[in-house]
Design a protein around this motif. Structure first.
Motif, mmCIF file in Angstrom:
data_model
loop_
_atom_site.group_PDB
_atom_site.id
_atom_site.type_symbol
_atom_site.label_atom_id
_atom_site.label_comp_id
_atom_site.label_asym_id
_atom_site.label_seq_id
_atom_site.Cartn_x
_atom_site.Cartn_y
_atom_site.Cartn_z
ATOM 1 N N ASP A 1 0.781 -1.287 -0.226
ATOM 2 C CA ASP A 1 -0.113 0.112 -0.032
ATOM 3 C C ASP A 1 0.903 1.374 -0.178
ATOM 4 N N ALA A 2 1.899 1.277 0.644
ATOM 5 C CA ALA A 2 2.978 2.316 0.707
ATOM 6 C C ALA A 2 3.512 2.700 -0.570
ATOM 7 N N LEU A 3 3.814 1.635 -1.225
ATOM 8 C CA LEU A 3 4.533 1.848 -2.708
ATOM 9 C C LEU A 3 3.267 2.212 -3.505
ATOM 10 N N LYS A 4 2.078 2.309 -3.581
ATOM 11 C CA LYS A 4 1.049 2.835 -4.040
ATOM 12 C C LYS A 4 0.972 4.267 -4.182
ATOM 13 N N LYS A 5 1.231 4.669 -2.675
ATOM 14 C CA LYS A 5 1.153 6.134 -2.509
ATOM 15 C C LYS A 5 2.612 6.558 -2.809
ATOM 16 N N CYS A 6 3.671 6.011 -2.772
ATOM 17 C CA CYS A 6 4.819 6.670 -3.199
ATOM 18 C C CYS A 6 5.872 5.395 -3.898
ATOM 19 N N PRO A 7 5.667 5.476 -5.248
ATOM 20 C CA PRO A 7 6.351 4.432 -6.187
ATOM 21 C C PRO A 7 7.710 4.536 -5.956
ATOM 22 N N THR A 8 8.620 5.628 -5.705
ATOM 23 C CA THR A 8 9.903 5.805 -5.425
ATOM 24 C C THR A 8 10.594 5.596 -3.953
ATOM 25 N N LEU A 9 9.516 4.945 -3.121
ATOM 26 C CA LEU A 9 9.896 4.633 -1.822
ATOM 27 C C LEU A 9 11.071 3.717 -1.715
ATOM 28 N N ARG A 10 11.949 3.840 -1.024
ATOM 29 C CA ARG A 10 13.115 2.926 -0.837
ATOM 30 C C ARG A 10 12.567 2.236 0.519
ATOM 31 N N THR A 11 12.680 0.823 0.519
ATOM 32 C CA THR A 11 12.502 0.159 1.762
ATOM 33 C C THR A 11 13.590 -0.712 2.017
ATOM 34 N N PHE A 12 14.010 -0.921 3.432
ATOM 35 C CA PHE A 12 15.045 -1.512 3.890
ATOM 36 C C PHE A 12 14.687 -2.689 5.105
ATOM 37 N N GLN A 13 15.241 -3.861 5.281
ATOM 38 C CA GLN A 13 14.985 -4.821 6.142
ATOM 39 C C GLN A 13 15.406 -4.150 7.570
ATOM 40 N N PRO A 14 14.815 -4.461 8.600
ATOM 41 C CA PRO A 14 15.206 -4.028 9.847
ATOM 42 C C PRO A 14 16.195 -4.938 10.412
ATOM 43 N N ASP A 15 17.056 -4.385 11.335
ATOM 44 C CA ASP A 15 18.335 -5.219 11.889
ATOM 45 C C ASP A 15 18.130 -4.915 13.432
ATOM 46 N N HIS A 16 17.298 -5.532 13.923
ATOM 47 C CA HIS A 16 17.133 -5.665 15.254
ATOM 48 C C HIS A 16 18.272 -5.766 16.066
ATOM 49 N N LYS A 17 19.110 -6.531 15.907
ATOM 50 C CA LYS A 17 20.267 -6.532 16.762
ATOM 51 C C LYS A 17 21.176 -5.271 16.801
ATOM 52 N N TYR A 18 21.322 -4.660 15.620
ATOM 53 C CA TYR A 18 21.902 -3.268 15.554
ATOM 54 C C TYR A 18 21.033 -2.231 16.198
ATOM 55 N N TYR A 19 19.720 -2.424 16.222
ATOM 56 C CA TYR A 19 19.017 -1.494 16.927
ATOM 57 C C TYR A 19 19.232 -1.262 18.309
ATOM 58 N N HIS A 20 19.453 -2.787 18.972
ATOM 59 C CA HIS A 20 19.658 -2.856 20.394
ATOM 60 C C HIS A 20 20.914 -2.370 20.689
ATOM 61 N N GLU A 21 22.030 -2.395 19.820
ATOM 62 C CA GLU A 21 23.304 -1.789 19.964
ATOM 63 C C GLU A 21 23.107 -0.358 20.162
ATOM 64 N N CYS A 22 22.509 0.201 19.137
ATOM 65 C CA CYS A 22 22.246 1.830 19.132
ATOM 66 C C CYS A 22 21.768 2.106 20.506
ATOM 67 N N SER A 23 20.550 1.548 20.955
ATOM 68 C CA SER A 23 19.817 1.813 22.177
ATOM 69 C C SER A 23 20.855 1.838 23.340
ATOM 70 N N HIS A 24 21.712 0.731 23.355
ATOM 71 C CA HIS A 24 22.530 0.650 24.679
ATOM 72 C C HIS A 24 23.457 1.577 24.546
ATOM 73 N N ARG A 25 23.854 2.157 23.228
ATOM 74 C CA ARG A 25 24.931 3.236 23.445
ATOM 75 C C ARG A 25 24.312 4.658 23.841
#
Length: 395
Positions: free
Chosen positions: A69-93
């Motif tokens: 649905d998001a791509l229909k609204k914005c065909p140029t939208l770039r999407t990326f996979q989440p990296d939860h391990k890295y997110y926890h590292e950022c939160s910890h920092r």
């Protein structure tokens, strides 16, 4: 001087943290400056928007909607996979940085936390100056931006951090509530969900100020004790102190998005049994017993429903949690195809401090021995060393 609280909230956390990682890996474009989003894995049927950039928001992209649905609204939208391990590292920092400013820090989620304000020299003599100092340091040293809300209680500090974004400091002291908070839509108040907002709007309560000036008895007649709570919140009242015990879990749960929609109750019960095993195992590892069980169902059309129930006696046993989960599922399921199931426990009690009901003692001892034996086997030989017969596929 009353105690002052900060609420620190990372702006578009998953997207900001992914942007930092990509830039460190040589990406030339900061994805925060273009239409972009973090989304789940389409191959595993988790293709929903988890976070979006400000340019993506301008196209109408919203958190929680399917990527298609998001791509229909914005065909140029770039999407990326989440990296939860890295997110926890950022939160910890971030938490490590904040520990240099206050002994009392309580994470509220992976991307937000509360802390008590402690004055410091060279920039931290007042709460506003201290917050600005911390905000700038997080941006310069960690590479992402935060909003910081300031007040004399956690509720108002959190409400303040949700004001205009990104990368700003806001105050919301009790005397500022009429001017800054009361004009906001009632749905913007913390703990007012969609269902509560609909009920309030049907009562003619459109703003937080309307709610603050409503007779609490009217609210409790429609929303029970929750009505009293949100009336207090609308008036800026919240007395719970920050719990500095950072690692004490408030709840333990697990959910799974299914590889194909479930249309039969028997299949759903197998999934619930697997989830009950996972959750009960984590409860035992944490030395906690659950006093409340909640079951979440997400249907094929992404609509969601959840039911909860209080246990007669707090438990960490797989079979007991499973029985409650099945009962809740039977009460909540409307027969539509199910794409996600989840079990969450709350009202946790220390297992060591728990006094079992006299009539439950014999049964609980047997179940505890069984769980302990299974835990020991899996710990020694791996989680798949013992498998329930109901999980085995027919030959």
């Amino acid at each position: 001087m009353p105690e002052i609280y900060f609420h620190i909230d990372v702006n578009s956390a998953f997207l900001s943290w992914t942007a930092i990682r990509l830039l460190a890996e040589g990406e030339s474009v900061d994805i925060r400056t273009i239409p972009s989003a973090i989304g789940g894995d389409m191959s595993k049927r988790r293709g929903v928007i988890l976070a979006k950039s400000i340019p993506a928001k301008a196209f109408g992209v919203t958190t929680g909607e399917p990527i298609t649905d998001a791509l229909k609204k914005c065909p140029t939208l770039r999407t990326f996979q989440p990296d939860h391990k890295y997110y926890h590292e950022c939160s910890h920092r971030m938490l490590t940085l904040l520990e240099g400013y206050s002994p009392d820090i309580r994470p509220y989620s992976i991307d937000e936390c509360f802390m008590t304000y402690v004055p410091f020299k060279n920039g931290g003599e007042t709460p506003q100056n201290a917050a600005e100092h911390i905000r700038k340091r997080i941006q310069s040293e960690l590479g992402f931006t935060v909003n910081i809300g300031i007040s004399t209680n956690k509720l108002l500090a959190k409400m303040a951090s949700d004001f205009k974004k990104p990368n700003l400091v806001h105050t919301l002291f009790p005397e500022e509530v009429p001017q800054k908070m009361w004009p906001l839509p009632v749905r913007d108040l913390f703990m007012v969900g969609r269902s509560s907002a609909r009920t309030l709007e049907l009562l003619g309560i459109k703003t937080i100020g309307d709610l603050a000036h409503t007779d609490p008895s009217i609210l409790t007649s429609h929303l029970k004790t929750h009505g009293q709570t949100i009336w207090e919140y609308a008036n800026g009242l919240e007395y719970t102190p920050i719990d500095a015990r950072r690692h004490v879990a408030k709840g333990i749960g697990n959910s799974t998005t299914l590889s194909s929609d479930i249309i039969e109750a028997a299949a759903a019960r197998k999934v619930l049994l697997s989830l009950a095993e996972s959750v009960s195992s984590r409860l035992r590892q944490a030395g906690q017993c659950a006093g409340m069980v909640n079951v979440e169902i997400k249907y094929h059309d992404f609509s969601t429903i959840s039911h909860q129930m209080q246990l007669l006696t707090p438990s960490q046993n797989t079979q007991i949690l499973y029985q409650y989960a099945c009962q809740l599922f039977d009460e909540a399921w409307n027969g539509q195809p199910v794409r996600l199931l989840g079990i969450r426990t709350s009202k946790l009690t220390s297992a060591d401090a728990l006094q079992l009901n006299l009539f439950d003692t014999a049964q609980n001892k047997k179940l505890q021995k069984l769980d302990k034996a299974l835990d020991d086997i899996r710990k020694k030989y791996g989680k798949d060393a013992v498998v329930r017969g109901s999980f085995l596929k027919n030959k």
